[in-house]
Design a protein around this motif. Structure first.
Motif, mmCIF file in Angstrom:
data_model
loop_
_atom_site.group_PDB
_atom_site.id
_atom_site.type_symbol
_atom_site.label_atom_id
_atom_site.label_comp_id
_atom_site.label_asym_id
_atom_site.label_seq_id
_atom_site.Cartn_x
_atom_site.Cartn_y
_atom_site.Cartn_z
ATOM 1 N N SER A 189 6.367 -12.217 -4.436
ATOM 2 C CA SER A 189 5.618 -11.538 -5.490
ATOM 3 C C SER A 189 4.953 -10.282 -4.953
ATOM 4 O O SER A 189 4.852 -10.068 -3.735
ATOM 5 C CB SER A 189 4.546 -12.475 -6.064
ATOM 6 N N LYS A 190 4.496 -9.458 -5.873
ATOM 7 C CA LYS A 190 3.816 -8.215 -5.499
ATOM 8 C C LYS A 190 2.552 -8.510 -4.706
ATOM 9 O O LYS A 190 2.252 -7.819 -3.716
ATOM 10 C CB LYS A 190 3.480 -7.414 -6.757
ATOM 11 N N GLU A 191 1.810 -9.539 -5.119
ATOM 12 C CA GLU A 191 0.587 -9.902 -4.401
ATOM 13 C C GLU A 191 0.909 -10.311 -2.971
ATOM 14 O O GLU A 191 0.213 -9.916 -2.026
ATOM 15 C CB GLU A 191 -0.132 -11.045 -5.109
ATOM 16 N N SER A 192 1.988 -11.087 -2.774
ATOM 17 C CA SER A 192 2.363 -11.534 -1.432
ATOM 18 C C SER A 192 2.729 -10.350 -0.549
ATOM 19 O O SER A 192 2.328 -10.281 0.627
ATOM 20 C CB SER A 192 3.536 -12.511 -1.512
ATOM 21 N N LEU A 193 3.480 -9.412 -1.095
ATOM 22 C CA LEU A 193 3.856 -8.230 -0.324
ATOM 23 C C LEU A 193 2.629 -7.407 0.052
ATOM 24 O O LEU A 193 2.555 -6.845 1.151
ATOM 25 C CB LEU A 193 4.844 -7.384 -1.128
ATOM 26 N N GLN A 194 1.656 -7.340 -0.850
ATOM 27 C CA GLN A 194 0.426 -6.613 -0.543
ATOM 28 C C GLN A 194 -0.350 -7.298 0.575
ATOM 29 O O GLN A 194 -0.909 -6.628 1.452
ATOM 30 C CB GLN A 194 -0.441 -6.504 -1.800
ATOM 31 N N LEU A 195 -0.367 -8.626 0.572
ATOM 32 C CA LEU A 195 -1.071 -9.367 1.616
ATOM 33 C C LEU A 195 -0.384 -9.194 2.967
ATOM 34 O O LEU A 195 -1.051 -9.050 3.997
ATOM 35 C CB LEU A 195 -1.154 -10.850 1.236
ATOM 36 N N ILE A 196 0.948 -9.194 2.969
ATOM 37 C CA ILE A 196 1.680 -8.959 4.219
ATOM 38 C C ILE A 196 1.399 -7.553 4.731
ATOM 39 O O ILE A 196 1.191 -7.341 5.933
ATOM 40 C CB ILE A 196 3.192 -9.182 3.995
ATOM 41 N N GLY A 197 1.370 -6.582 3.822
ATOM 42 C CA GLY A 197 1.038 -5.221 4.210
ATOM 43 C C GLY A 197 -0.375 -5.108 4.735
ATOM 44 O O GLY A 197 -0.646 -4.368 5.691
ATOM 45 N N GLN A 198 -1.296 -5.843 4.134
ATOM 46 C CA GLN A 198 -2.685 -5.850 4.588
ATOM 47 C C GLN A 198 -2.779 -6.414 6.000
ATOM 48 O O GLN A 198 -3.521 -5.892 6.843
ATOM 49 C CB GLN A 198 -3.527 -6.690 3.616
ATOM 50 N N TYR A 199 -2.001 -7.466 6.256
ATOM 51 C CA TYR A 199 -1.998 -8.066 7.594
ATOM 52 C C TYR A 199 -1.455 -7.068 8.612
ATOM 53 O O TYR A 199 -2.025 -6.882 9.695
ATOM 54 C CB TYR A 199 -1.170 -9.342 7.604
ATOM 55 N N ALA A 200 -0.348 -6.408 8.260
ATOM 56 C CA ALA A 200 0.263 -5.441 9.174
ATOM 57 C C ALA A 200 -0.680 -4.279 9.462
ATOM 58 O O ALA A 200 -0.763 -3.787 10.587
ATOM 59 C CB ALA A 200 1.585 -4.940 8.589
ATOM 60 N N GLU A 201 -1.402 -3.837 8.439
ATOM 61 C CA GLU A 201 -2.346 -2.736 8.614
ATOM 62 C C GLU A 201 -3.504 -3.117 9.525
ATOM 63 O O GLU A 201 -3.975 -2.314 10.334
ATOM 64 C CB GLU A 201 -2.881 -2.294 7.250
ATOM 65 N N LYS A 202 -3.943 -4.354 9.415
ATOM 66 C CA LYS A 202 -5.098 -4.806 10.187
ATOM 67 C C LYS A 202 -4.732 -5.186 11.615
ATOM 68 O O LYS A 202 -5.490 -4.927 12.563
ATOM 69 C CB LYS A 202 -5.759 -6.003 9.481
ATOM 70 N N GLY A 204 -1.405 -4.695 13.094
ATOM 71 C CA GLY A 204 -0.135 -4.134 13.530
ATOM 72 C C GLY A 204 -0.129 -3.636 14.961
ATOM 73 O O GLY A 204 0.930 -3.515 15.579
ATOM 74 N N ALA A 205 -1.318 -3.330 15.494
ATOM 75 C CA ALA A 205 -1.396 -2.812 16.862
ATOM 76 C C ALA A 205 -1.436 -3.916 17.907
ATOM 77 O O ALA A 205 -1.484 -3.627 19.110
ATOM 78 C CB ALA A 205 -2.628 -1.912 17.010
ATOM 79 N N ASP A 206 -1.427 -5.174 17.493
ATOM 80 C CA ASP A 206 -1.474 -6.283 18.450
ATOM 81 C C ASP A 206 -0.244 -6.257 19.353
ATOM 82 O O ASP A 206 0.845 -5.828 18.951
ATOM 83 C CB ASP A 206 -1.538 -7.620 17.723
ATOM 84 N N VAL A 207 -0.422 -6.760 20.552
ATOM 85 C CA VAL A 207 0.670 -6.798 21.524
ATOM 86 C C VAL A 207 0.873 -8.227 22.013
ATOM 87 O O VAL A 207 0.102 -9.131 21.690
ATOM 88 C CB VAL A 207 0.387 -5.863 22.720
ATOM 89 N N GLY A 208 1.924 -8.428 22.804
ATOM 90 C CA GLY A 208 2.193 -9.748 23.358
ATOM 91 C C GLY A 208 2.611 -10.740 22.289
ATOM 92 O O GLY A 208 3.332 -10.411 21.350
ATOM 93 N N ILE A 209 2.125 -11.950 22.385
ATOM 94 C CA ILE A 209 2.519 -12.986 21.433
ATOM 95 C C ILE A 209 1.975 -12.718 20.031
ATOM 96 O O ILE A 209 2.460 -13.290 19.049
ATOM 97 C CB ILE A 209 2.070 -14.392 21.903
ATOM 98 N N ASP A 210 0.968 -11.855 19.922
ATOM 99 C CA ASP A 210 0.399 -11.541 18.612
ATOM 100 C C ASP A 210 1.093 -10.361 17.933
ATOM 101 O O ASP A 210 0.782 -10.034 16.782
ATOM 102 C CB ASP A 210 -1.097 -11.223 18.746
#
Length: 360
Positions: A189-202, A204-210
């Motif tokens: 759904s659109k809401e799910s895609l927005q939440l995934i995008g929110q996670y990536a934005e917050k 996305g700079a993680d490294v290693g296993i994260d």
């Protein structure tokens, strides 16, 4: 309402000001200026050193005359939103706090990670670190790495719990909570895609296993109940918050800014904190004081009295606040009020001189 100031307002019908005597504060000198060129009404509050009653002013009604704004009517009235409180009210309202659901929502909003407990194949619980974002209701949404142990555990048994971990600037938050529920994969759904995008934005700079990976999946923890502990000192109580109570609540409006407010007060206004504990908290021989937390209704403090005795103090704001600006203003008002009571200062009200321009 000061009678003299009320009379002043009513006598200046062509330059009208609505005045409410809202609370003792710093000395404000009202400067009213009607520009000769544009005839636009301006007023400024210029803060001086001596305190008087704070007078809040608002333009009530205007009309246009030759492209100039001229104030034509004024009425001095009490605003119900600015209800005054006495010293007794500030002390006796110490039990006024946000509701439990609001506190839990605040904790979940402040933190960005927690400990996710899942059940292994042999029935043992295992806790792992988990970052999350939250959906509009407050349910955590988590990234599940394909090779992670907790991912395999949730695929077999969706029951889990997430203990929200408060650290760093939010360590003094006065509640701890664990969300209990079941996980389900996000749909397309659109809401799910927005939440995934929110996670990536917050994150996305993680490294290693994260670090984000192409085979990551995302799951929502649907909260069914919350294990909740709140309070200070010996007043801590363990309670069960229902899913309905949690999901129908909202985070405290200043929870994200509270850590910085606490830091600023503890580093810059130590004298004010001691004074608040003494004047409003009723404590004696206070050697030091620390602010622990701030919410929309008030502040929590811990005072160290003579002999190292620790005392907890809860003070209410004069009225409910809605943002950081109001919170800092409320703290300034409380600090100034406490100073005036401690010094037994009897404020003298100074009235602004208002120049009147004849209508052309």
């Amino acid at each position: 309402m000061n009678a003299h100031f009320s009379s002043l307002c009513q006598s200046r019908a062509n330059i009208g000001i609505v005045c409410q005597n809202v609370e003792t504060s710093r000395h404000f000198n009202a400067r009213v200026h009607l520009s000769q060129r544009t005839k636009e009404f301006n007023h400024q509050w210029i803060e001086n050193n001596q305190p008087i009653h704070k007078i809040s002013c608002a333009i009530l009604k205007t009309k246009t005359l030759k492209n100039s704004s001229i104030i034509t009517q004024a009425t001095a009235t009490e605003s119900p939103e600015l209800k005054e409180r006495s010293t007794k009210d500030i002390i006796s309202d110490s039990s006024v706090r946000p509701e439990r659901g609001e506190v839990v929502q605040s904790a979940v909003a402040i933190a960005d990670s927690g400990t996710l407990a899942t059940v292994t194949a042999d029935g043992w619980p295992v806790g792992t670190c988990m970052r999350y974002v939250i959906d509009p209701k407050g349910n955590p949404v988590m990234k599940l790495r394909s090779s992670a142990l907790h991912t395999r555990n949730l695929q077999r048994d969706s029951r889990c719990s997430l203990h929200v971990r408060l650290s760093g600037n939010s360590e003094t938050f006065t509640a701890r909570c664990t969300l209990v529920g079941r996980t389900s994969s996000l749909d397309e759904s659109k809401e799910s895609l927005q939440l995934i995008g929110q996670y990536a934005e917050k994150y996305g700079a993680d490294v290693g296993i994260d670090a984000l990976a192409a085979d990551d999946t995302y799951a929502r923890l649907t909260v069914e109940k919350v294990l909740y502990v709140a309070g200070i000192g010996q007043d801590k109580q363990a309670e069960l918050v229902t899913a309905e109570e949690y999901l129908n609540s909202e985070a405290d409006p200043i929870c994200q800014m509270a850590p910085q407010i606490v830091r600023d007060m503890n580093s810059q206004r130590k004298g004010d904190l001691i004074r608040l504990c003494t004047v409003f908290g009723g404590l004696e021989r206070v050697e030091s004081a620390q602010m622990i937390w701030a919410d929309k209704f008030g502040i929590d403090m811990r005072a160290t009295c003579e002999g190292g005795v620790l005392k907890n103090v809860r003070l209410s704001f004069i009225r409910e606040i809605h943002d950081e600006r109001e919170a800092r203003s409320a703290l300034t008002v409380l600090g100034q009020y406490a100073w005036e009571l401690e010094k037994q200062y009897n404020p003298i009200v100074l009235y602004p001189e208002i120049e009147e321009d004849d209508e052309e």
